[in-house]
Design a protein around this motif. Structure first.
Motif, PDB file in Angstrom:
ATOM      1  N   ALA A   1       1.034  -1.043  -0.016  1.00 46.93           N
ATOM      2  CA  ALA A   1      -0.074  -0.246  -0.228  1.00 46.93           C
ATOM      3  C   ALA A   1       0.999   1.244  -0.002  1.00 46.93           C
ATOM      4  O   ALA A   1       0.370   2.258  -0.233  1.00 46.93           O
ATOM      5  CB  ALA A   1      -0.850  -0.031   1.346  1.00 46.93           C
TER       6      ALA A   1
ATOM      7  N   LEU B   1      -0.175   2.930  -6.284  1.00 46.69           N
ATOM      8  CA  LEU B   1      -1.394   2.190  -6.491  1.00 46.69           C
ATOM      9  C   LEU B   1      -1.711   2.073  -8.019  1.00 46.69           C
ATOM     10  O   LEU B   1      -2.321   3.212  -8.455  1.00 46.69           O
ATOM     11  CB  LEU B   1      -2.229   2.206  -5.245  1.00 46.69           C
ATOM     12  CG  LEU B   1      -1.963   2.157  -4.043  1.00 46.69           C
ATOM     13  CD1 LEU B   1      -2.995   2.740  -2.796  1.00 46.69           C
ATOM     14  CD2 LEU B   1      -1.463   0.810  -3.742  1.00 46.69           C
TER      15      LEU B   1
ATOM     16  N   ARG C   1      -5.067  -1.183 -10.179  1.00 40.53           N
ATOM     17  CA  ARG C   1      -5.559  -2.126  -9.748  1.00 40.53           C
ATOM     18  C   ARG C   1      -5.209  -3.455  -9.414  1.00 40.53           C
ATOM     19  O   ARG C   1      -5.324  -4.062  -8.575  1.00 40.53           O
ATOM     20  CB  ARG C   1      -6.331  -2.424 -10.910  1.00 40.53           C
ATOM     21  CG  ARG C   1      -7.324  -1.211 -11.401  1.00 40.53           C
ATOM     22  CD  ARG C   1      -8.281  -1.704 -12.384  1.00 40.53           C
ATOM     23  NE  ARG C   1      -7.636  -1.925 -13.809  1.00 40.53           N
ATOM     24  CZ  ARG C   1      -8.074  -2.062 -14.879  1.00 40.53           C
ATOM     25  NH1 ARG C   1      -9.263  -1.755 -15.035  1.00 40.53           N
ATOM     26  NH2 ARG C   1      -7.394  -2.389 -15.732  1.00 40.53           N
TER      27      ARG C   1
ATOM     28  N   VAL D   1      -3.915  -3.169  -5.601  1.00 39.90           N
ATOM     29  CA  VAL D   1      -5.020  -3.151  -4.836  1.00 39.90           C
ATOM     30  C   VAL D   1      -5.361  -4.792  -4.689  1.00 39.90           C
ATOM     31  O   VAL D   1      -5.646  -4.968  -3.699  1.00 39.90           O
ATOM     32  CB  VAL D   1      -6.196  -2.404  -5.235  1.00 39.90           C
ATOM     33  CG1 VAL D   1      -7.495  -2.700  -4.461  1.00 39.90           C
ATOM     34  CG2 VAL D   1      -5.808  -0.802  -5.086  1.00 39.90           C
TER      35      VAL D   1
ATOM     36  N   GLY E   1     -10.447  -6.892  -3.746  1.00 41.33           N
ATOM     37  CA  GLY E   1      -9.332  -6.194  -4.545  1.00 41.33           C
ATOM     38  C   GLY E   1     -10.099  -5.710  -5.974  1.00 41.33           C
ATOM     39  O   GLY E   1      -9.314  -5.511  -6.806  1.00 41.33           O
TER      40      GLY E   1
ATOM     41  N   HIS F   1     -11.850   1.812  -7.160  1.00 41.28           N
ATOM     42  CA  HIS F   1     -11.803   1.304  -5.823  1.00 41.28           C
ATOM     43  C   HIS F   1     -11.200   2.378  -4.732  1.00 41.28           C
ATOM     44  O   HIS F   1     -10.407   3.356  -5.348  1.00 41.28           O
ATOM     45  CB  HIS F   1     -10.542   0.374  -5.915  1.00 41.28           C
ATOM     46  CG  HIS F   1     -10.660  -0.234  -4.683  1.00 41.28           C
ATOM     47  ND1 HIS F   1      -9.938  -0.345  -3.558  1.00 41.28           N
ATOM     48  CD2 HIS F   1     -11.106  -1.764  -4.417  1.00 41.28           C
ATOM     49  CE1 HIS F   1      -9.878  -1.118  -2.618  1.00 41.28           C
ATOM     50  NE2 HIS F   1     -10.636  -2.374  -3.312  1.00 41.28           N
TER      51      HIS F   1
ATOM     52  N   MET G   1      -9.084   2.577  -2.790  1.00 41.74           N
ATOM     53  CA  MET G   1      -7.587   2.791  -2.522  1.00 41.74           C
ATOM     54  C   MET G   1      -6.963   3.614  -3.655  1.00 41.74           C
ATOM     55  O   MET G   1      -5.759   3.997  -3.178  1.00 41.74           O
ATOM     56  CB  MET G   1      -7.131   1.309  -2.115  1.00 41.74           C
ATOM     57  CG  MET G   1      -7.218   0.564  -0.884  1.00 41.74           C
ATOM     58  SD  MET G   1      -6.012  -0.819  -0.476  1.00 41.74           S
ATOM     59  CE  MET G   1      -4.577   0.195  -0.151  1.00 41.74           C
TER      60      MET G   1
END
Length: 114
Positions: free
Chosen positions: A39, A43, A45, A48, A102, A108, A110
């Motif tokens: 992390a 980042l 896909r 993640v 994920g 997403h 994240m």
């Protein structure tokens, strides 16, 4: 559907443990360290998805050892995994939470904004 099945089986870790494979003493800690290290990188896909794999395996270790309360008490709640840590703490308290997956039908949480 595939990811939900992976959450349940954690890529066959459950089958291996049932067959007699023993888990290391700090498996959950190693999994969290891996998720945190991933992390901290740029980042995308794929990153993640890899973080979610490590997170799932951490959950599995905690479910086998029964040490979730002590473990989550020591987790940092800052950084990119903060929302996932908050969700894990809520789950340990017995609250209903959305699993950390994920993937997402939308961007997403994240991933940085575009």
């Amino acid at each position: 559907m595939i990811e939900q099945a992976q959450i349940l089986t954690t890529h066959n870790l459950a089958t291996l443990v049932k067959a007699g494979v023993t888990l290391g003493p700090d498996g959950a800690g190693h999994c969290f360290a891996t998720a945190r290290r991933l992390a901290g990188r740029p980042l995308d896909r794929r990153a993640v998805k890899d973080i979610a794999y490590a997170w799932r395996q951490m959950i599995f270790h905690l479910s086998v050892t029964g040490d979730a309360e002590r473990f989550v008490a020591g987790l940092p709640d800052d950084g990119p995994l903060g929302p996932a840590v908050d969700g894990l703490r809520a789950a340990v308290r017995g609250e209903q939470v959305t699993p950390f997956t994920g993937w997402s039908a939308t961007r997403h949480w994240m991933l940085p904004p575009r």
